[in-house]
Design a protein around this motif. Structure first.
Motif, PDB file in Angstrom:
ATOM      1  N   ILE A  93      23.405  44.960  29.595  1.00  0.00           N
ATOM      2  CA  ILE A  93      24.934  44.562  28.554  1.00  0.00           C
ATOM      3  C   ILE A  93      25.989  44.615  29.001  1.00  0.00           C
ATOM      4  CG2 ILE A  93      25.422  45.164  26.088  1.00  0.00           C
ATOM      5  CD1 ILE A  93      23.125  47.393  25.525  1.00  0.00           C
ATOM      6  N   ASN A  94      26.231  43.696  28.608  1.00  0.00           N
ATOM      7  CA  ASN A  94      27.527  42.875  28.959  1.00  0.00           C
ATOM      8  C   ASN A  94      28.801  42.709  27.877  1.00  0.00           C
ATOM      9  OD1 ASN A  94      29.061  40.132  29.001  1.00  0.00           O
ATOM     10  ND2 ASN A  94      26.864  39.540  28.841  1.00  0.00           N
ATOM     11  N   SER A  95      29.906  43.116  28.531  1.00  0.00           N
ATOM     12  CA  SER A  95      30.771  42.888  27.072  1.00  0.00           C
ATOM     13  C   SER A  95      32.551  42.816  26.791  1.00  0.00           C
ATOM     14  CB  SER A  95      31.602  43.940  25.839  1.00  0.00           C
ATOM     15  OG  SER A  95      32.324  43.735  25.229  1.00  0.00           O
ATOM     16  N   VAL A  96      32.339  41.331  28.685  1.00  0.00           N
ATOM     17  CA  VAL A  96      33.248  40.823  29.583  1.00  0.00           C
ATOM     18  C   VAL A  96      34.510  40.662  28.673  1.00  0.00           C
ATOM     19  CG1 VAL A  96      34.205  38.784  31.569  1.00  0.00           C
ATOM     20  CG2 VAL A  96      31.474  40.456  31.731  1.00  0.00           C
ATOM     21  N   GLY A  97      33.959  39.040  27.503  1.00  0.00           N
ATOM     22  CA  GLY A  97      35.228  38.812  26.893  1.00  0.00           C
ATOM     23  C   GLY A  97      35.850  37.481  27.534  1.00  0.00           C
ATOM     24  N   LEU A  98      35.044  36.737  27.688  1.00  0.00           N
ATOM     25  CA  LEU A  98      35.761  35.463  28.484  1.00  0.00           C
ATOM     26  C   LEU A  98      37.026  35.726  29.827  1.00  0.00           C
ATOM     27  CD1 LEU A  98      34.818  33.419  25.165  1.00  0.00           C
ATOM     28  CD2 LEU A  98      33.423  33.309  26.966  1.00  0.00           C
ATOM     29  N   GLN A  99      36.631  36.571  30.340  1.00  0.00           N
ATOM     30  CA  GLN A  99      37.920  36.241  31.243  1.00  0.00           C
ATOM     31  C   GLN A  99      37.949  35.211  32.187  1.00  0.00           C
ATOM     32  OE1 GLN A  99      37.840  39.966  33.784  1.00  0.00           O
ATOM     33  NE2 GLN A  99      39.369  38.881  35.603  1.00  0.00           N
ATOM     34  N   ILE A 142      19.108  30.204  25.752  1.00  0.00           N
ATOM     35  CA  ILE A 142      20.034  31.166  24.864  1.00  0.00           C
ATOM     36  C   ILE A 142      21.013  32.270  25.637  1.00  0.00           C
ATOM     37  CG2 ILE A 142      17.907  31.912  23.092  1.00  0.00           C
ATOM     38  CD1 ILE A 142      17.667  34.180  24.146  1.00  0.00           C
ATOM     39  N   ASN A 143      21.789  32.356  24.006  1.00  0.00           N
ATOM     40  CA  ASN A 143      22.718  32.941  24.602  1.00  0.00           C
ATOM     41  C   ASN A 143      22.384  34.875  24.657  1.00  0.00           C
ATOM     42  OD1 ASN A 143      24.917  34.944  26.193  1.00  0.00           O
ATOM     43  ND2 ASN A 143      26.252  32.720  24.657  1.00  0.00           N
ATOM     44  N   THR A 144      23.297  35.841  25.505  1.00  0.00           N
ATOM     45  CA  THR A 144      22.731  37.320  25.405  1.00  0.00           C
ATOM     46  C   THR A 144      22.190  37.548  23.481  1.00  0.00           C
ATOM     47  OG1 THR A 144      24.990  37.769  25.291  1.00  0.00           O
ATOM     48  CG2 THR A 144      24.222  37.769  27.164  1.00  0.00           C
ATOM     49  N   LEU A 145      21.583  38.153  24.068  1.00  0.00           N
ATOM     50  CA  LEU A 145      21.417  39.380  22.332  1.00  0.00           C
ATOM     51  C   LEU A 145      21.870  40.263  21.749  1.00  0.00           C
ATOM     52  CD1 LEU A 145      17.931  39.073  22.782  1.00  0.00           C
ATOM     53  CD2 LEU A 145      18.570  38.105  21.028  1.00  0.00           C
ATOM     54  N   VAL A 163      29.476  23.786  26.104  1.00  0.00           N
ATOM     55  CA  VAL A 163      29.931  23.839  24.440  1.00  0.00           C
ATOM     56  C   VAL A 163      28.945  25.402  24.465  1.00  0.00           C
ATOM     57  CG1 VAL A 163      31.720  23.489  22.380  1.00  0.00           C
ATOM     58  CG2 VAL A 163      30.772  21.832  24.289  1.00  0.00           C
ATOM     59  N   ASN A 164      29.778  26.626  24.804  1.00  0.00           N
ATOM     60  CA  ASN A 164      29.190  27.686  24.195  1.00  0.00           C
ATOM     61  C   ASN A 164      29.900  28.377  23.244  1.00  0.00           C
ATOM     62  OD1 ASN A 164      28.493  30.563  24.761  1.00  0.00           O
ATOM     63  ND2 ASN A 164      29.775  30.956  25.842  1.00  0.00           N
ATOM     64  N   ILE A 165      29.569  28.381  21.957  1.00  0.00           N
ATOM     65  CA  ILE A 165      29.855  28.731  20.657  1.00  0.00           C
ATOM     66  C   ILE A 165      28.963  30.142  19.784  1.00  0.00           C
ATOM     67  CG2 ILE A 165      29.713  26.319  19.841  1.00  0.00           C
ATOM     68  CD1 ILE A 165      27.154  26.250  18.402  1.00  0.00           C
ATOM     69  N   SER A 166      28.987  30.414  21.280  1.00  0.00           N
ATOM     70  CA  SER A 166      27.675  32.607  21.609  1.00  0.00           C
ATOM     71  C   SER A 166      27.899  33.009  22.202  1.00  0.00           C
ATOM     72  CB  SER A 166      25.896  31.416  21.660  1.00  0.00           C
ATOM     73  OG  SER A 166      26.205  30.740  23.090  1.00  0.00           O
ATOM     74  N   CYS A 167      29.192  33.499  22.685  1.00  0.00           N
ATOM     75  CA  CYS A 167      29.989  34.237  23.305  1.00  0.00           C
ATOM     76  C   CYS A 167      29.907  35.664  21.634  1.00  0.00           C
ATOM     77  CB  CYS A 167      31.269  34.470  23.892  1.00  0.00           C
ATOM     78  SG  CYS A 167      31.771  35.523  24.553  1.00  0.00           S
ATOM     79  N   PRO A 168      29.463  35.964  22.255  1.00  0.00           N
ATOM     80  CA  PRO A 168      29.089  37.497  21.131  1.00  0.00           C
ATOM     81  C   PRO A 168      29.990  38.682  20.820  1.00  0.00           C
ATOM     82  CG  PRO A 168      27.859  38.283  22.857  1.00  0.00           C
ATOM     83  CD  PRO A 168      27.989  36.710  23.162  1.00  0.00           C
ATOM     84  N   ASN A 169      30.971  38.420  22.324  1.00  0.00           N
ATOM     85  CA  ASN A 169      32.231  39.900  22.938  1.00  0.00           C
ATOM     86  C   ASN A 169      33.526  39.518  22.399  1.00  0.00           C
ATOM     87  OD1 ASN A 169      29.752  40.683  23.464  1.00  0.00           O
ATOM     88  ND2 ASN A 169      30.391  39.314  25.627  1.00  0.00           N
ATOM     89  N   VAL A 170      33.682  38.545  21.746  1.00  0.00           N
ATOM     90  CA  VAL A 170      34.742  38.211  21.042  1.00  0.00           C
ATOM     91  C   VAL A 170      34.948  37.395  19.707  1.00  0.00           C
ATOM     92  CG1 VAL A 170      35.970  36.733  23.397  1.00  0.00           C
ATOM     93  CG2 VAL A 170      34.916  35.608  21.064  1.00  0.00           C
ATOM     94  N   CYS A 225      29.361  26.455  35.604  1.00  0.00           N
ATOM     95  CA  CYS A 225      30.707  27.359  35.984  1.00  0.00           C
ATOM     96  C   CYS A 225      30.864  28.332  35.177  1.00  0.00           C
ATOM     97  CB  CYS A 225      32.026  26.589  36.427  1.00  0.00           C
ATOM     98  SG  CYS A 225      31.797  25.395  37.881  1.00  0.00           S
ATOM     99  N   LYS A 226      31.907  29.576  35.821  1.00  0.00           N
ATOM    100  CA  LYS A 226      32.073  30.461  34.058  1.00  0.00           C
ATOM    101  C   LYS A 226      32.905  30.181  33.567  1.00  0.00           C
ATOM    102  CE  LYS A 226      34.104  34.826  33.941  1.00  0.00           C
ATOM    103  NZ  LYS A 226      33.713  34.948  32.356  1.00  0.00           N
ATOM    104  N   GLY A 227      32.875  30.745  31.878  1.00  0.00           N
ATOM    105  CA  GLY A 227      33.184  30.173  30.945  1.00  0.00           C
ATOM    106  C   GLY A 227      34.828  29.491  30.890  1.00  0.00           C
TER     107      GLY A 227
HETATM  108  C1  SIN Z   1      31.299  37.009  27.945  1.00  0.00           C
HETATM  109  O1  SIN Z   1      32.448  37.044  28.874  1.00  0.00           O
HETATM  110  O2  SIN Z   1      31.893  38.036  26.974  1.00  0.00           O
HETATM  111  C2  SIN Z   1      30.213  36.774  28.205  1.00  0.00           C
HETATM  112  C3  SIN Z   1      29.609  35.196  27.501  1.00  0.00           C
HETATM  113  C4  SIN Z   1      29.032  34.872  27.032  1.00  0.00           C
HETATM  114  O3  SIN Z   1      28.645  35.263  26.520  1.00  0.00           O
HETATM  115  O4  SIN Z   1      28.461  33.872  25.812  1.00  0.00           O
END
Ligand code: SIN
Length: 303
Positions: free
Chosen positions: A68-74, A192-195, A127-134, A44-46
């Motif tokens: 490339i995404n930079s959603v920021g855990l909305q 893997i999460n994103t690069l 457990v997401n310890i890999s979001c690059p956008n925050v 499900c959505k983070g």
């Molecule tokens: C995001 O919400 O910015 C993406 C989530 C993620 O890459 O972990």
């Protein structure tokens, strides 16, 4: 008749195909398109402790063979996820789901994981310890073995469900981070999460994404993901959920041969909402083509 069932920490999935977190909402949004009960599970959505609006727009930049995404855990925050989103999903999907949790401190990870642990439909906590956008959280926990250990330990203390730690590829030695998670009691690893990536607009001469940089995903990163799944399979004794650029049944089989027990499909859902359905339908034919009678038997088969 081929057997597509796989097991993950005692859970039996009808097939290994799981839409990746952040690319499939809370799942019910896709229920008008097809019967989502064909999916092995849904990540499900983070979700974070507090609701989050996310990063400024533009948040997406298209690339050759990816984006490339930079959603920021909305997300609406853990309380609304429990009271509104998961009940909506339960109306359409009757199998165990994966709750994907992010945080900005160890205490926050523990708080949110403890809350979601009690939800009956949650089969695995990712457990997401890999979001690059925050800033001050996300990937900063996943690029250092000590903090990966500390988050895993704190979450394991307050949960009873299997805990899978989602790792970042933006590290020198992914095996070291996976080993730290295993030592802290993790039940599995997602990778893997994103690069980290960036695009620049030639007309404005400015970054395309408001946050300048973001996470690159899509078919271009598939070989990186296969390499890292292979390395982590050799380093730990935990089940692995493999992901990164998976686009076809052949990719699923390759990822499983590298060591994945199940496979998440991410960016492909953003291009084609039927991507997971198509892969599930294609899988038995491709298994027959390569003489595979049971998917469970091929996990780590390339080692
Ligand atoms: C995001 O919400 O910015 C993406 C989530 C993620 O890459 O972990």
């Amino acid at each position: 008749m081929v057997n597509t069932k796989v097991t993950l920490s005692g859970l039996t999935l009808d097939n290994p195909i799981i839409p990746a977190s952040g690319t499939f909402g809370f799942g019910y949004e896709f229920a008008d398109l097809y019967d989502i009960n064909i999916l092995g599970s849904i990540s499900c959505k983070g979700t974070t402790k507090e609701p989050r609006f996310g990063n400024p727009t533009p948040r997406i930049a298209e690339c050759t063979d990816g984006l490339i995404n930079s959603v920021g855990l909305q997300n609406p925050g853990i309380d609304k996820v429990i009271s509104e989103e998961l009940p909506k999903l339960a109306k359409h999907y009757q199998k165990p789901v994966i709750a994907n949790i992010s945080g900005f401190s160890i205490e926050e990870y523990a708080y949110t994981c403890e809350k979601i642990n009690d939800h009956e439909q949650v089969g695995i906590i990712e457990v997401n310890i890999s979001c690059p956008n925050v800033h001050n959280g996300g990937m900063s926990f996943g690029t250092n073995a000590e903090s990966a250990f500390a988050v895993t330990k704190a979450v394991k203390k307050v949960t009873t469900k299997p805990v899978y730690i989602k790792l970042s590829p933006n590290v020198t030695d992914i095996a070291e981070i996976a080993k730290a998670c295993e030592a802290a009691g993790a039940d599995g690893i997602s990778l893997i999460n994103t690069l980290m990536g960036m695009r620049i607009d030639l007309k404005t001469r400015k970054p395309v994404i408001a946050n300048k940089m973001g996470g690159f995903s899509g078919p271009a990163i598939f070989p990186v993901a296969v390499r890292m799944v292979y390395q982590v399979y050799e380093a730990v004794k935990l089940p692995i959920i493999g992901m990164g650029g998976v686009n076809s049944a052949r990719d699923v089989i390759e990822m499983m041969l590298a060591g994945a027990s199940a496979v998440q499909v991410g960016a492909a859902n953003l291009v084609d909402p039927f991507a997971c359905k198509n892969i599930i339908e294609e899988l038995p034919k491709v298994m027959e083509q390569f003489g595979i009678s049971s998917l469970q038997d091929i996990i780590g088969g390339s080692h």
